[in-house]
Design a protein around this motif. Structure first.
Motif, PDB file in Angstrom:
ATOM      1  N   LYS A  98       1.169  12.055 -41.787  1.00  0.00           N
ATOM      2  CA  LYS A  98       2.189  12.956 -42.300  1.00  0.00           C
ATOM      3  C   LYS A  98       2.455  12.679 -43.786  1.00  0.00           C
ATOM      4  CE  LYS A  98       5.681  15.674 -40.585  1.00  0.00           C
ATOM      5  NZ  LYS A  98       7.072  15.757 -40.427  1.00  0.00           N
ATOM      6  N   GLU A  99       2.578  11.412 -44.090  1.00  0.00           N
ATOM      7  CA  GLU A  99       2.769  10.989 -45.477  1.00  0.00           C
ATOM      8  C   GLU A  99       1.682  11.569 -46.377  1.00  0.00           C
ATOM      9  OE1 GLU A  99       4.279   6.574 -44.808  1.00  0.00           O
ATOM     10  OE2 GLU A  99       2.670   6.733 -46.260  1.00  0.00           O
ATOM     11  N   LEU A 100       0.477  11.520 -45.844  1.00  0.00           N
ATOM     12  CA  LEU A 100      -0.678  11.988 -46.601  1.00  0.00           C
ATOM     13  C   LEU A 100      -0.545  13.475 -46.903  1.00  0.00           C
ATOM     14  CD1 LEU A 100      -3.271  10.774 -47.673  1.00  0.00           C
ATOM     15  CD2 LEU A 100      -4.406  11.441 -45.574  1.00  0.00           C
ATOM     16  N   GLU A 101      -0.017  14.205 -45.941  1.00  0.00           N
ATOM     17  CA  GLU A 101       0.172  15.646 -46.162  1.00  0.00           C
ATOM     18  C   GLU A 101       1.169  15.901 -47.287  1.00  0.00           C
ATOM     19  OE1 GLU A 101       1.030  16.910 -42.203  1.00  0.00           O
ATOM     20  OE2 GLU A 101      -1.057  17.444 -41.797  1.00  0.00           O
ATOM     21  N   GLU A 102       2.208  15.064 -47.328  1.00  0.00           N
ATOM     22  CA  GLU A 102       3.195  15.166 -48.408  1.00  0.00           C
ATOM     23  C   GLU A 102       2.517  14.953 -49.769  1.00  0.00           C
ATOM     24  OE1 GLU A 102       6.789  15.375 -48.064  1.00  0.00           O
ATOM     25  OE2 GLU A 102       6.187  16.091 -46.080  1.00  0.00           O
ATOM     26  N   ILE A 103       1.732  13.896 -49.823  1.00  0.00           N
ATOM     27  CA  ILE A 103       1.029  13.584 -51.076  1.00  0.00           C
ATOM     28  C   ILE A 103       0.158  14.764 -51.481  1.00  0.00           C
ATOM     29  CG2 ILE A 103      -0.678  12.082 -52.189  1.00  0.00           C
ATOM     30  CD1 ILE A 103       0.240   9.837 -50.354  1.00  0.00           C
ATOM     31  N   ARG A 104      -0.479  15.332 -50.495  1.00  0.00           N
ATOM     32  CA  ARG A 104      -1.390  16.435 -50.773  1.00  0.00           C
ATOM     33  C   ARG A 104      -0.647  17.612 -51.390  1.00  0.00           C
ATOM     34  NH1 ARG A 104      -3.071  21.126 -47.265  1.00  0.00           N
ATOM     35  NH2 ARG A 104      -4.664  22.065 -48.541  1.00  0.00           N
ATOM     36  N   LYS A 105       0.540  17.925 -50.793  1.00  0.00           N
ATOM     37  CA  LYS A 105       1.326  19.040 -51.328  1.00  0.00           C
ATOM     38  C   LYS A 105       1.665  18.783 -52.785  1.00  0.00           C
ATOM     39  CE  LYS A 105       3.350  20.516 -47.070  1.00  0.00           C
ATOM     40  NZ  LYS A 105       4.357  19.910 -46.188  1.00  0.00           N
ATOM     41  N   LYS A 106       2.068  17.537 -53.057  1.00  0.00           N
ATOM     42  CA  LYS A 106       2.462  17.185 -54.415  1.00  0.00           C
ATOM     43  C   LYS A 106       1.294  17.272 -55.390  1.00  0.00           C
ATOM     44  CE  LYS A 106       5.806  13.846 -53.311  1.00  0.00           C
ATOM     45  NZ  LYS A 106       5.863  12.393 -53.235  1.00  0.00           N
ATOM     46  N   THR A 107       0.116  16.932 -54.905  1.00  0.00           N
ATOM     47  CA  THR A 107      -1.018  16.840 -55.828  1.00  0.00           C
ATOM     48  C   THR A 107      -1.844  18.111 -55.909  1.00  0.00           C
ATOM     49  OG1 THR A 107      -2.275  15.812 -54.055  1.00  0.00           O
ATOM     50  CG2 THR A 107      -1.336  14.346 -55.699  1.00  0.00           C
ATOM     51  N   LEU A 108      -1.517  19.084 -55.107  1.00  0.00           N
ATOM     52  CA  LEU A 108      -2.315  20.306 -55.080  1.00  0.00           C
ATOM     53  C   LEU A 108      -2.394  20.968 -56.457  1.00  0.00           C
ATOM     54  CD1 LEU A 108      -3.829  21.462 -52.734  1.00  0.00           C
ATOM     55  CD2 LEU A 108      -2.037  23.156 -52.440  1.00  0.00           C
TER      56      LEU A 108
ATOM     57  N   GLU B  23      -9.463  -3.552 -32.540  1.00  0.00           N
ATOM     58  CA  GLU B  23     -10.349  -2.731 -33.358  1.00  0.00           C
ATOM     59  C   GLU B  23      -9.548  -1.801 -34.277  1.00  0.00           C
ATOM     60  OE1 GLU B  23     -13.862  -0.306 -31.701  1.00  0.00           O
ATOM     61  OE2 GLU B  23     -12.120   0.905 -31.187  1.00  0.00           O
ATOM     62  N   PHE B  24     -10.058  -1.614 -35.485  1.00  0.00           N
ATOM     63  CA  PHE B  24      -9.467  -0.649 -36.419  1.00  0.00           C
ATOM     64  C   PHE B  24     -10.572   0.288 -36.896  1.00  0.00           C
ATOM     65  CE2 PHE B  24      -8.783   0.420 -40.969  1.00  0.00           C
ATOM     66  CZ  PHE B  24      -7.698   1.267 -40.805  1.00  0.00           C
ATOM     67  N   ILE B  25     -10.253   1.586 -36.892  1.00  0.00           N
ATOM     68  CA  ILE B  25     -11.266   2.568 -37.304  1.00  0.00           C
ATOM     69  C   ILE B  25     -10.709   3.467 -38.400  1.00  0.00           C
ATOM     70  CG2 ILE B  25     -12.567   4.616 -36.562  1.00  0.00           C
ATOM     71  CD1 ILE B  25     -12.965   3.233 -33.881  1.00  0.00           C
ATOM     72  N   PHE B  26     -11.526   3.674 -39.422  1.00  0.00           N
ATOM     73  CA  PHE B  26     -11.158   4.606 -40.486  1.00  0.00           C
ATOM     74  C   PHE B  26     -12.346   5.535 -40.720  1.00  0.00           C
ATOM     75  CE2 PHE B  26     -11.639   5.787 -44.935  1.00  0.00           C
ATOM     76  CZ  PHE B  26     -10.433   6.429 -45.175  1.00  0.00           C
ATOM     77  N   ASP B  27     -12.060   6.822 -40.777  1.00  0.00           N
ATOM     78  CA  ASP B  27     -13.136   7.783 -40.998  1.00  0.00           C
ATOM     79  C   ASP B  27     -12.696   8.762 -42.084  1.00  0.00           C
ATOM     80  OD1 ASP B  27     -15.056   9.772 -40.932  1.00  0.00           O
ATOM     81  OD2 ASP B  27     -15.298   9.659 -38.758  1.00  0.00           O
ATOM     82  N   SER B  28     -13.397   8.748 -43.206  1.00  0.00           N
ATOM     83  CA  SER B  28     -12.972   9.597 -44.328  1.00  0.00           C
ATOM     84  C   SER B  28     -13.048  11.084 -43.970  1.00  0.00           C
ATOM     85  CB  SER B  28     -13.819   9.302 -45.561  1.00  0.00           C
ATOM     86  OG  SER B  28     -15.150   9.703 -45.363  1.00  0.00           O
ATOM     87  N   ARG B  29     -13.884  11.445 -42.990  1.00  0.00           N
ATOM     88  CA  ARG B  29     -13.974  12.860 -42.592  1.00  0.00           C
ATOM     89  C   ARG B  29     -12.684  13.331 -41.945  1.00  0.00           C
ATOM     90  NH1 ARG B  29     -19.515  12.056 -39.464  1.00  0.00           N
ATOM     91  NH2 ARG B  29     -18.253  10.275 -38.861  1.00  0.00           N
ATOM     92  N   GLU B  30     -12.007  12.402 -41.225  1.00  0.00           N
ATOM     93  CA  GLU B  30     -10.719  12.741 -40.614  1.00  0.00           C
ATOM     94  C   GLU B  30      -9.683  13.043 -41.707  1.00  0.00           C
ATOM     95  OE1 GLU B  30      -9.982  12.923 -37.294  1.00  0.00           O
ATOM     96  OE2 GLU B  30     -12.149  12.676 -36.969  1.00  0.00           O
ATOM     97  N   ILE B  31      -9.702  12.208 -42.767  1.00  0.00           N
ATOM     98  CA  ILE B  31      -8.756  12.396 -43.865  1.00  0.00           C
ATOM     99  C   ILE B  31      -9.040  13.732 -44.554  1.00  0.00           C
ATOM    100  CG2 ILE B  31      -7.894  11.418 -46.033  1.00  0.00           C
ATOM    101  CD1 ILE B  31      -7.316   9.570 -43.757  1.00  0.00           C
ATOM    102  N   LYS B  32     -10.326  14.041 -44.731  1.00  0.00           N
ATOM    103  CA  LYS B  32     -10.686  15.289 -45.400  1.00  0.00           C
ATOM    104  C   LYS B  32     -10.225  16.505 -44.603  1.00  0.00           C
ATOM    105  CE  LYS B  32     -14.394  13.651 -48.335  1.00  0.00           C
ATOM    106  NZ  LYS B  32     -15.815  13.505 -48.579  1.00  0.00           N
TER     107      LYS B  32
END
Lengths: 181, 133
Positions: free
Chosen positions: B5-15, A140-149
């Motif tokens: 973690k990578e995503l956090e880096e991107i975020r810093k760059k794009t802020l 299973e793979f799960i992605f939740d945009s709220r987690e990213i936000k």
């Protein structure tokens, strides 16, 4: 449509028109039982009870530009073509759930295609969240945009963030051996 | 494997970019995404535009989607709306054509005439070149 992911996108556009803020997309590739199941659930305004069977009719649509709506009829045709069916459940004010069933190995079943492209396109709507679950047999793979936000804040619509999400989902699907076909 | 973690880096760059985008007047690129648009190939067009915008590092551009405009035979349709200018409607788009529009119209300010929808005597023309000949 050439890919099922395009049908999914089309159905989700309906959810957006219904003012949904959360979409739950589930794709279940049950190869043991030879079933492909796609569920799109939203928290939009729902469909009136007397209209639920009618939305499968191409000449029923809520839009104003013209009198034909092909989104659901096309998706249903894609299911029926491969010994499947399309079920619609909806509660006014609560939301709508669309369940598509297909015979997995049927020669006429369209490939799933690029699910990641569909999700990223949808995330361009800033008000929308998506919960995506993809199952292949017991993986299973799960992605939740709220987690990213939670990590990066409310704005996901920046191109390089969307690019990252796209790659992330693609890798996730590959890892469980899903997608493409 | 991708990590948060990578995503956090991107975020810093794009802020900074986010902040810039809020103050400035922005150009909007809108892609038609109803059944007709999707079936005609609007999704690759949309993704090509996003990719081009990020490649060129454009911070004052918003890519958005809309429903059916009522001209299904001309899909995929892309509209470019620059602040203070009239909306330009491009028809029968492909990823390649869309990239050209981002480069030439959005960045350099030159409208790509050969892809624009033309209305002559109240009639929408499918093919600009026919009218020109």
């Amino acid at each position: 449509m050439r890919e099922l992911s395009l049908h999914i996108m089309d159905i989700i556009e309906n959810s957006i028109s219904a003012k949904a803020t959360l979409i739950c997309l589930e794709i279940i590739e049950d190869k043991n039982n030879d079933i492909l199941k796609i569920i799109v659930k939203d928290n939009g305004c729902g469909i009136d009870e007397q209209d639920i069977e009618r939305v499968k009719d191409p000449f029923v649509t809520s839009r104003k530009t013209r009198k034909v709506g092909l989104g659901i009829p096309l998706f249903e045709a894609a299911c029926l073509r491969c010994e499947g069916r399309l079920n619609i459940k909806s509660k006014k004010g609560k939301g709508t759930e669309i369940e598509a069933l297909m015979k997995y190995s049927h020669i006429d079943r369209a490939p799933l295609g690029r699910i990641e492209d569909t999700i990223v396109s949808i995330l361009l709507y800033p008000q929308l969240d998506i919960e995506y679950r993809h199952v292949v047999n017991d993986k299973e793979f799960i992605f939740d945009s709220r987690e990213i936000k939670k990590v990066i804040g409310e704005d996901l619509t920046l191109p390089n963030i969307l690019q990252w999400i796209k790659e992330y989902i693609k890798e996730g699907i590959e890892e469980i051996g899903g997608g493409v076909y | 494997m991708k990590t948060i973690k990578e995503l956090e880096e991107i975020r810093k760059k794009t802020l900074d970019v986010v902040n810039q985008r809020k103050d400035r007047t922005t150009t909007r690129i809108v892609v038609g995404m109803a059944t007709c648009g999707i079936a005609a190939g609007a999704r690759p067009v949309l993704l090509a535009i996003m990719d081009e915008v990020s490649k060129l590092g454009l911070s004052d551009v918003i890519v958005a989607q809309t429903g059916c405009i009522g001209l299904c035979r001309l899909e995929p349709i892309v509209e470019v709306i620059k602040p203070g200018e009239e909306k330009v409607t491009y028809i029968k788009m492909t990823p390649e054509k869309a990239r050209r529009i981002v480069k030439e119209h959005v960045v350099e300010g030159k409208v790509v005439d050969e892809y624009v929808m033309h209305v002559v005597d109240g009639k929408v023309l499918n093919d600009y070149s026919v009218q020109n000949d």
